[in-house]
Scaffold this active site. Sequence first.
Site, PDB file in Angstrom:
ATOM      1  CG  HIS A 268       1.529  16.021 -32.570  1.00  0.00           C
ATOM      2  ND1 HIS A 268       0.874  14.893 -32.146  1.00  0.00           N
ATOM      3  CD2 HIS A 268       0.546  16.851 -33.045  1.00  0.00           C
ATOM      4  CE1 HIS A 268      -0.427  15.036 -32.338  1.00  0.00           C
ATOM      5  NE2 HIS A 268      -0.652  16.212 -32.892  1.00  0.00           N
ATOM      6  CG  HIS A 307       0.670  10.672 -24.507  1.00  0.00           C
ATOM      7  ND1 HIS A 307      -0.443  11.389 -24.139  1.00  0.00           N
ATOM      8  CD2 HIS A 307       0.609  10.501 -25.839  1.00  0.00           C
ATOM      9  CE1 HIS A 307      -1.153  11.620 -25.218  1.00  0.00           C
ATOM     10  NE2 HIS A 307      -0.550  11.103 -26.265  1.00  0.00           N
ATOM     11  CG  ASP A 363       4.292   8.594 -32.718  1.00  0.00           C
ATOM     12  OD1 ASP A 363       3.611   8.250 -33.694  1.00  0.00           O
ATOM     13  OD2 ASP A 363       4.142   9.679 -32.137  1.00  0.00           O
TER      14      ASP A 363
HETATM   15  N1  CMC Z   1      12.450  10.648 -22.673  1.00  0.00           N
HETATM   16  C1  CMC Z   1      13.046  11.044 -21.520  1.00  0.00           C
HETATM   17  N2  CMC Z   1      12.468  11.864 -20.634  1.00  0.00           N
HETATM   18  C2  CMC Z   1      11.239  12.294 -20.899  1.00  0.00           C
HETATM   19  C3  CMC Z   1      10.547  11.910 -22.072  1.00  0.00           C
HETATM   20  C4  CMC Z   1      11.191  11.042 -22.965  1.00  0.00           C
HETATM   21  N3  CMC Z   1      10.594  10.653 -24.075  1.00  0.00           N
HETATM   22  N4  CMC Z   1       9.319  12.489 -22.086  1.00  0.00           N
HETATM   23  C5  CMC Z   1       9.242  13.215 -20.970  1.00  0.00           C
HETATM   24  N5  CMC Z   1      10.407  13.111 -20.243  1.00  0.00           N
HETATM   25  C6  CMC Z   1      10.690  13.699 -18.931  1.00  0.00           C
HETATM   26  C7  CMC Z   1      10.894  15.208 -19.062  1.00  0.00           C
HETATM   27  O1  CMC Z   1      12.235  15.528 -19.307  1.00  0.00           O
HETATM   28  C8  CMC Z   1      10.421  15.677 -17.703  1.00  0.00           C
HETATM   29  O2  CMC Z   1      11.425  15.374 -16.754  1.00  0.00           O
HETATM   30  P1  CMC Z   1      11.698  16.377 -15.504  1.00  0.00           P
HETATM   31  O3  CMC Z   1      10.453  16.288 -14.658  1.00  0.00           O
HETATM   32  O4  CMC Z   1      12.906  15.829 -14.843  1.00  0.00           O
HETATM   33  O5  CMC Z   1      11.903  17.733 -16.090  1.00  0.00           O
HETATM   34  C9  CMC Z   1       9.244  14.730 -17.381  1.00  0.00           C
HETATM   35  O6  CMC Z   1       9.537  13.526 -18.114  1.00  0.00           O
HETATM   36  C10 CMC Z   1       7.889  15.286 -17.790  1.00  0.00           C
HETATM   37  O7  CMC Z   1       7.944  15.558 -19.182  1.00  0.00           O
HETATM   38  P2  CMC Z   1       7.305  16.808 -19.909  1.00  0.00           P
HETATM   39  O8  CMC Z   1       8.223  17.240 -21.014  1.00  0.00           O
HETATM   40  O9  CMC Z   1       6.902  17.836 -18.898  1.00  0.00           O
HETATM   41  O10 CMC Z   1       6.006  16.149 -20.509  1.00  0.00           O
HETATM   42  P3  CMC Z   1       5.034  16.775 -21.592  1.00  0.00           P
HETATM   43  O11 CMC Z   1       3.666  16.309 -21.247  1.00  0.00           O
HETATM   44  O12 CMC Z   1       5.236  18.233 -21.736  1.00  0.00           O
HETATM   45  O13 CMC Z   1       5.522  16.109 -22.965  1.00  0.00           O
HETATM   46  C11 CMC Z   1       5.809  14.607 -24.745  1.00  0.00           C
HETATM   47  C12 CMC Z   1       4.921  15.008 -23.554  1.00  0.00           C
HETATM   48  C13 CMC Z   1       5.095  13.523 -25.523  1.00  0.00           C
HETATM   49  C14 CMC Z   1       6.008  15.813 -25.661  1.00  0.00           C
HETATM   50  C15 CMC Z   1       7.165  14.097 -24.202  1.00  0.00           C
HETATM   51  O14 CMC Z   1       6.953  12.951 -23.400  1.00  0.00           O
HETATM   52  C16 CMC Z   1       8.142  13.775 -25.336  1.00  0.00           C
HETATM   53  O15 CMC Z   1       8.817  14.672 -25.815  1.00  0.00           O
HETATM   54  N6  CMC Z   1       8.220  12.482 -25.776  1.00  0.00           N
HETATM   55  C17 CMC Z   1       9.070  12.130 -26.897  1.00  0.00           C
HETATM   56  C18 CMC Z   1       8.393  12.517 -28.204  1.00  0.00           C
HETATM   57  C19 CMC Z   1       7.237  11.590 -28.519  1.00  0.00           C
HETATM   58  O16 CMC Z   1       7.335  10.364 -28.442  1.00  0.00           O
HETATM   59  N7  CMC Z   1       6.124  12.202 -28.952  1.00  0.00           N
HETATM   60  C20 CMC Z   1       4.933  11.462 -29.387  1.00  0.00           C
HETATM   61  C21 CMC Z   1       3.795  11.658 -28.437  1.00  0.00           C
HETATM   62  S1  CMC Z   1       2.442  10.503 -28.687  1.00  0.00           S
HETATM   63  C22 CMC Z   1       1.864  10.687 -30.291  1.00  0.00           C
HETATM   64  C23 CMC Z   1       1.542  12.055 -30.745  1.00  0.00           C
HETATM   65  O17 CMC Z   1       1.207  12.955 -30.007  1.00  0.00           O
HETATM   66  O18 CMC Z   1       1.614  12.242 -31.939  1.00  0.00           O
END
Ligand code: CMC
Length: 436
Positions: A268, A307, A363
């Site tokens: 987050h 996201h 971010d």
């Molecule tokens: N780098 C590489 N792969 C990714 C990333 C990433 N940053 N984010 C998602 N994926 C992949 C993930 O591995 C999955 O792949 P597969 O379908 O092969 O298993 C697919 O994309 C879908 O991802 P998810 O984990 O199911 O997505 P989610 O909605 O649960 O997670 C998230 C959203 C923001 C937690 C995630 O994208 C992430 O961890 N990003 C990096 C951390 C980040 O930048 N967070 C800030 C978010 S915005 C500001 C805030 O909220 O504060």
Amino acid sequence: MPNESITITDNRTNHVYALPIENGTVRAMDLRQIKTDPEDFGLMTYDPAFMNTASCRSSVTFIDGERGILEYRGYPIEVLAEHCTFLEVAHLLLFGELPNETQLKDWTYEITHHTMVHETTKRFMEGFRHDAHPMALLVSTVAALATVYPEARDVHNPRIRLLQIKRLIGKMPSIAAMSYRHSLGFPYVYPDNDLSYTANFMNMLWRMVEPKYAANPVLERALDILFILHADHEQNCSASTMRSVGSSHADPYLATAAAAAALSGPLHGGANEEVLRMLDEIGSKDRVPGYIKEVKEGHGKLMGFGHRVYKNYDPRAKIIKWTAEKVFEVTGRNPKIEIALELERIALQDEYFIKRKLYPNVDFYSGIIYEAMGFKPEMFTVLFAIPRTAGWLAQWQEMIVDPEQKIGRPRQIYIGSRMREFVPIEKREAVSAKKA
Ligand code: CMC
């Protein structure tokens, strides 16, 4: 049955149910009538991480993740970032309307007259280790405010609620600045109420021996824009925490501390800190393809990318990118921007990221600006928490007065053992900690 309905056939019983659809949703409680027999509890939905469940009706923030649209109370984020100050936006979030001149003057006066923290709070902070993470310091200190304002527990009194809202928005920059100076071992600086909300924050961060702090107007505006962009983002992890803790009628200081704790995680708000660590690890532009390859092979994530809601470019990231260039005109160019731009360029052409609709989020670029301004990565999430407090409080206020809301209490699907035979201690087998 009107058109806005759905017909469900339960293949277990062949019974047919018609459920109303309102605002594109069915009420989960309407499923309860679907039973195999009168003893059956009734159908529930299973939605870990709330991927497809609306938990409230809200009129605070609108996001269209497919199109990359973000609006506060109906105003596009781009318009607010261009024309407003953070305090105007906080007023908009909390009261539904942008203030007129008189209202803004009064609102600014009210907030600036709540910037001072009680001396006991200052002494409380002095007890923390010098190397404590500023976010842990902020969370603990915000919770400690509950000890100073016990009347805050009366969450059903609108006058008392409003007073705590003003206090929290006023004191957040003071506590954030104190966390920062604590980590440097510098004496705390008292607020200067002649300054704007953001310039006063800069004063409390950076004033040394000069009699009056003068903020650089470009940096002051840049920080104010960042505050606007971070002010709210509907039902994210921290806002949901604020609502969930607030739903038990806990006081707003404790609910805000809980929301800030949720924000601190690297998935987050803590992601901005992790982005800088990632850029440090990559080190130079030529190492970007290798890093992306590793991410695709499952070694870590590209921090600041992806996201839950945006499946398009995060509109806030666009504004932050533009703001970064303005800041660099004053501070000099942060060389990490080149690595970040290269990461974005390569990722946006790569099948892995295209297929999963992974774009830079808020971010990705914010930390580069903060670093250019002189902040250490540990402070980045604290800078996120200051403006997000306005959003948390708007969500909390909306929840408290919503007659449909009750204490938040999800259901579970129990998958554990039942009715086991009790084993006396001398007859129990050791269980490995790994299994637990
Ligand atoms: N780098 C590489 N792969 C990714 C990333 C990433 N940053 N984010 C998602 N994926 C992949 C993930 O591995 C999955 O792949 P597969 O379908 O092969 O298993 C697919 O994309 C879908 O991802 P998810 O984990 O199911 O997505 P989610 O909605 O649960 O997670 C998230 C959203 C923001 C937690 C995630 O994208 C992430 O961890 N990003 C990096 C951390 C980040 O930048 N967070 C800030 C978010 S915005 C500001 C805030 O909220 O504060």
